[in-house]
Design a protein around this motif. Sequence first.
Motif, mmCIF file in Angstrom:
data_model
loop_
_atom_site.group_PDB
_atom_site.id
_atom_site.type_symbol
_atom_site.label_atom_id
_atom_site.label_comp_id
_atom_site.label_asym_id
_atom_site.label_seq_id
_atom_site.Cartn_x
_atom_site.Cartn_y
_atom_site.Cartn_z
ATOM 1 N N UNK A 111 7.190 10.472 2.713
ATOM 2 C CA UNK A 111 6.147 11.398 2.256
ATOM 3 C C UNK A 111 5.136 10.682 1.373
ATOM 4 N N UNK A 112 5.639 9.866 0.460
ATOM 5 C CA UNK A 112 4.730 9.113 -0.403
ATOM 6 C C UNK A 112 3.822 8.200 0.385
ATOM 7 N N UNK A 113 4.384 7.509 1.358
ATOM 8 C CA UNK A 113 3.578 6.584 2.165
ATOM 9 C C UNK A 113 2.571 7.323 3.044
ATOM 10 N N UNK A 114 2.955 8.495 3.510
ATOM 11 C CA UNK A 114 2.055 9.256 4.374
ATOM 12 C C UNK A 114 0.942 9.980 3.621
ATOM 13 N N UNK A 115 1.213 10.404 2.387
ATOM 14 C CA UNK A 115 0.286 11.307 1.731
ATOM 15 C C UNK A 115 -0.392 10.779 0.481
ATOM 16 N N UNK A 116 0.094 9.705 -0.108
ATOM 17 C CA UNK A 116 -0.594 9.165 -1.280
ATOM 18 C C UNK A 116 -1.894 8.491 -0.855
ATOM 19 N N UNK A 117 -2.927 8.570 -1.671
ATOM 20 C CA UNK A 117 -4.188 7.888 -1.344
ATOM 21 C C UNK A 117 -3.980 6.372 -1.275
ATOM 22 N N UNK A 118 -4.736 5.720 -0.417
ATOM 23 C CA UNK A 118 -4.637 4.270 -0.233
ATOM 24 C C UNK A 118 -4.666 3.473 -1.523
ATOM 25 N N UNK A 119 -5.628 3.738 -2.427
ATOM 26 C CA UNK A 119 -5.662 2.975 -3.688
ATOM 27 C C UNK A 119 -4.387 3.135 -4.521
ATOM 28 N N UNK A 120 -3.786 4.305 -4.476
ATOM 29 C CA UNK A 120 -2.533 4.524 -5.218
ATOM 30 C C UNK A 120 -1.416 3.685 -4.604
ATOM 31 N N UNK A 121 -1.377 3.591 -3.264
ATOM 32 C CA UNK A 121 -0.357 2.769 -2.604
ATOM 33 C C UNK A 121 -0.538 1.290 -2.939
ATOM 34 N N UNK A 122 -1.795 0.844 -2.986
ATOM 35 C CA UNK A 122 -2.064 -0.555 -3.363
ATOM 36 C C UNK A 122 -1.579 -0.805 -4.788
ATOM 37 N N UNK A 123 -1.792 0.140 -5.680
ATOM 38 C CA UNK A 123 -1.329 -0.017 -7.060
ATOM 39 C C UNK A 123 0.195 -0.079 -7.137
ATOM 40 N N UNK A 124 0.868 0.691 -6.296
ATOM 41 C CA UNK A 124 2.333 0.709 -6.298
ATOM 42 C C UNK A 124 2.906 -0.585 -5.735
ATOM 43 N N UNK A 125 2.384 -1.020 -4.586
ATOM 44 C CA UNK A 125 2.948 -2.183 -3.900
ATOM 45 C C UNK A 125 2.346 -3.509 -4.351
ATOM 46 N N UNK A 126 1.197 -3.452 -4.987
ATOM 47 C CA UNK A 126 0.541 -4.673 -5.447
ATOM 48 C C UNK A 126 -0.465 -5.173 -4.434
#
Length: 156
Positions: A39-54
């Motif tokens: 769910x997080x990978x599908x629905x979080x905004x791209x910039x937020x995912x970049x911040x999480x994964x680096x």
Amino acid sequence: MDLSRALLLALICGVCLTLAWRTRLVPRLATLAGAALASGLLFLPGPRLVAIFGSTNVAQWTHWARLTPWSLSDWAHFAIFVLLGALLWVCRADLRGWRAWAVIAVLATAAELAQELAPGRSPEIRDVVLNLLGGALGLYLGKGSQRLLALTLKAA
């Protein structure tokens, strides 16, 4: 929290709880964790995912994706549903066979439709196909791991 985010959160929680329903503790925890990650990978905004994964990791993954016909987003959709399909097969014995295929088809379609509610996301038919392909592979991997485990236990 606006109405669309509240509805999306309710849908995610509903799916997570439904997938984990009627399972034992370890499969329940694995299913809840897998569904929450998906769910997080599908629905979080791209910039937020970049911040999480680096940004370094995302840049490396993007480089690897460029070596294939698929984008990093395509691979993410595919991998998420590989995980969901495998978890579904392994953790929910009551949903194996045609039921597993039906659940994957509903989740693959619903995930894309629900992206309309997520900021910075939009549903695409191509992503539904990638979700279905990943889910199918996940179901086959789950079934194969189950058979491999049965053969290993039988030989021991």
